[in-house]
Design a protein around this motif. Structure first.
Motif, PDB file in Angstrom:
ATOM      1  N   ALA A 293      42.041  20.710  24.421  1.00 33.74           N
ATOM      2  CA  ALA A 293      42.805  21.665  23.622  1.00 33.74           C
ATOM      3  C   ALA A 293      43.328  21.014  22.337  1.00 33.74           C
ATOM      4  CB  ALA A 293      43.966  22.225  24.444  1.00 33.74           C
ATOM      5  N   ARG A 294      43.793  19.777  22.454  1.00 32.38           N
ATOM      6  CA  ARG A 294      44.304  19.072  21.266  1.00 32.38           C
ATOM      7  C   ARG A 294      43.182  18.786  20.259  1.00 32.38           C
ATOM      8  NH1 ARG A 294      45.649  17.451  17.218  1.00 32.38           N
ATOM      9  NH2 ARG A 294      47.488  16.257  16.601  1.00 32.38           N
ATOM     10  N   ARG A 296      40.503  20.580  19.811  1.00 23.09           N
ATOM     11  CA  ARG A 296      40.073  21.833  19.198  1.00 23.09           C
ATOM     12  C   ARG A 296      41.088  22.389  18.205  1.00 23.09           C
ATOM     13  NH1 ARG A 296      38.744  23.129  24.544  1.00 23.09           N
ATOM     14  NH2 ARG A 296      40.605  24.434  24.677  1.00 23.09           N
ATOM     15  N   TRP A 297      42.349  21.963  18.329  1.00 21.92           N
ATOM     16  CA  TRP A 297      43.418  22.513  17.504  1.00 21.92           C
ATOM     17  C   TRP A 297      43.106  22.303  16.028  1.00 21.92           C
ATOM     18  CZ3 TRP A 297      47.895  19.712  15.182  1.00 21.92           C
ATOM     19  CH2 TRP A 297      48.842  20.606  14.659  1.00 21.92           C
ATOM     20  N   ARG A 298      43.215  23.371  15.268  1.00 17.41           N
ATOM     21  CA  ARG A 298      42.968  23.388  13.812  1.00 17.41           C
ATOM     22  C   ARG A 298      41.522  23.151  13.427  1.00 17.41           C
ATOM     23  NH1 ARG A 298      47.656  24.535  11.064  1.00 17.41           N
ATOM     24  NH2 ARG A 298      49.535  23.606  11.904  1.00 17.41           N
TER      25      ARG A 298
END
Length: 300
Positions: A293-294, A296-298
């Motif tokens: 998730a981190r 994929r962020w932004r």
């Protein structure tokens, strides 16, 4: 002085905001004034605050032209930005109300919105339409006038939570002011704002502060701090923010904060059980979900 329909065409009628007042000339308020000055969209800037030395420093830095009382600012300004701890907002607005100019617009930079709107309604009564609630998603651990940065809002998001009583011209003035600072402006419902920001803004600050307190009060704190590296530095950076401001934010948004803490506690319990039982598969799954998730962020 007060101008009902300011224009960005400086050659025609001058800057967007002929007279700006900033209540709380620190990182947020000072950066707002500095950005508008840099953009050529403000004439005179008035500063309001409790600390005379901070206001003197703001004058020295060129953030404001003059330090004035809240009452004087209310009578002279076209736009007033309230950049103070949310707990003090109601009192400042009540002081300003009898002195507000005919076309003065007010806005704020508070990190919570539902309680701020309620406080503004109580303070302003029938003049609530003058108040356009806002929240710039920008900040740093630095405080005071020296922290002000004209580039702070460039490329950042500012959330407005307009109320039914706002006139189109009042909301437009606040929107254009933030856009002149380089920000992108979006609208949200106040309650939705508070739920989302409790998760992605307020809870990280609380966790950073709670963890820093735990380390700093340990019997071997000195050794821990001497050996701490970049991970510790990055995680605890925001714990250095204003205690007064964050106290007010946590209490103002208590319901959403309590809901987020309950959800977080459930995840912590899962992690604790996995470690206690040596459940490598469960622990790996939790860590992998977080890592993916981190990453994929932004990027999406």
């Amino acid at each position: 002085m007060n101008q009902a329909s300011p224009s960005t065409d400086q050659g025609a009628v001058g800057p967007l905001i002929p007279v700006l007042a900033v209540v709380g000339v620190g990182l947020i308020g000072g950066s707002f004034a500095a950005a508008l000055r840099q953009a050529g969209q403000v004439g005179q800037v008035l500063g309001v605050g409790r600390n005379a030395s901070s206001l003197a420093r703001a004058v020295e830095l060129g953030l404001i032209d003059e330090a004035v009382s809240a009452e004087d600012a209310a009578s002279r300004a076209d736009l007033i930005l309230l950049s103070t701890p949310v707990g003090g907002l109601k009192n400042v607005l009540a002081r300003m109300l009898p002195h507000l100019g005919a076309a003065t617009v007010l806005t704020d930079a508070g990190s919570t919105k539902a309680e701020v709107v309620e406080a503004a309604r109580e303070a302003l009564g029938g003049s609530i339409g003058r108040f356009v609630p806002g929240h710039p998603i920008a900040g740093a651990e630095r405080t005071g006038p020296d922290a002000a940065d004209a580039e702070l809002y460039r490329g950042r998001t500012v959330i407005l939570t307009p109320i039914a009583e706002n006139s189109a011209s009042s909301a437009d003035l606040v929107r254009r002011a933030w856009e002149a600072c380089g920000a992108s402006v979006i609208d949200m419902d106040a309650d939705a704002h508070d739920r989302v920001l409790a998760s992605v803004s307020h809870l990280p600050h609380l966790l950073s502060s709670v963890y820093m307190e735990q380390v700093a009060t340990a019997a071997d704190a000195r050794t821990r701090l001497d050996l701490a590296g970049s991970g510790f530095r990055d995680f605890t950076r925001i714990a250095a923010g204003s205690p007064e401001m964050w106290r007010d934010i946590f209490l103002s948004n208590r319901d959403a904060m309590l809901a987020e803490l309950a959800d977080l506690r459930a995840v912590l319990d899962r992690a604790e059980r996995a470690i206690a039982h040596g459940d490598d598969a469960a622990l790996l799954a939790l860590l992998d979900t977080a890592a993916q998730a981190r990453r994929r962020w932004r990027k999406e």
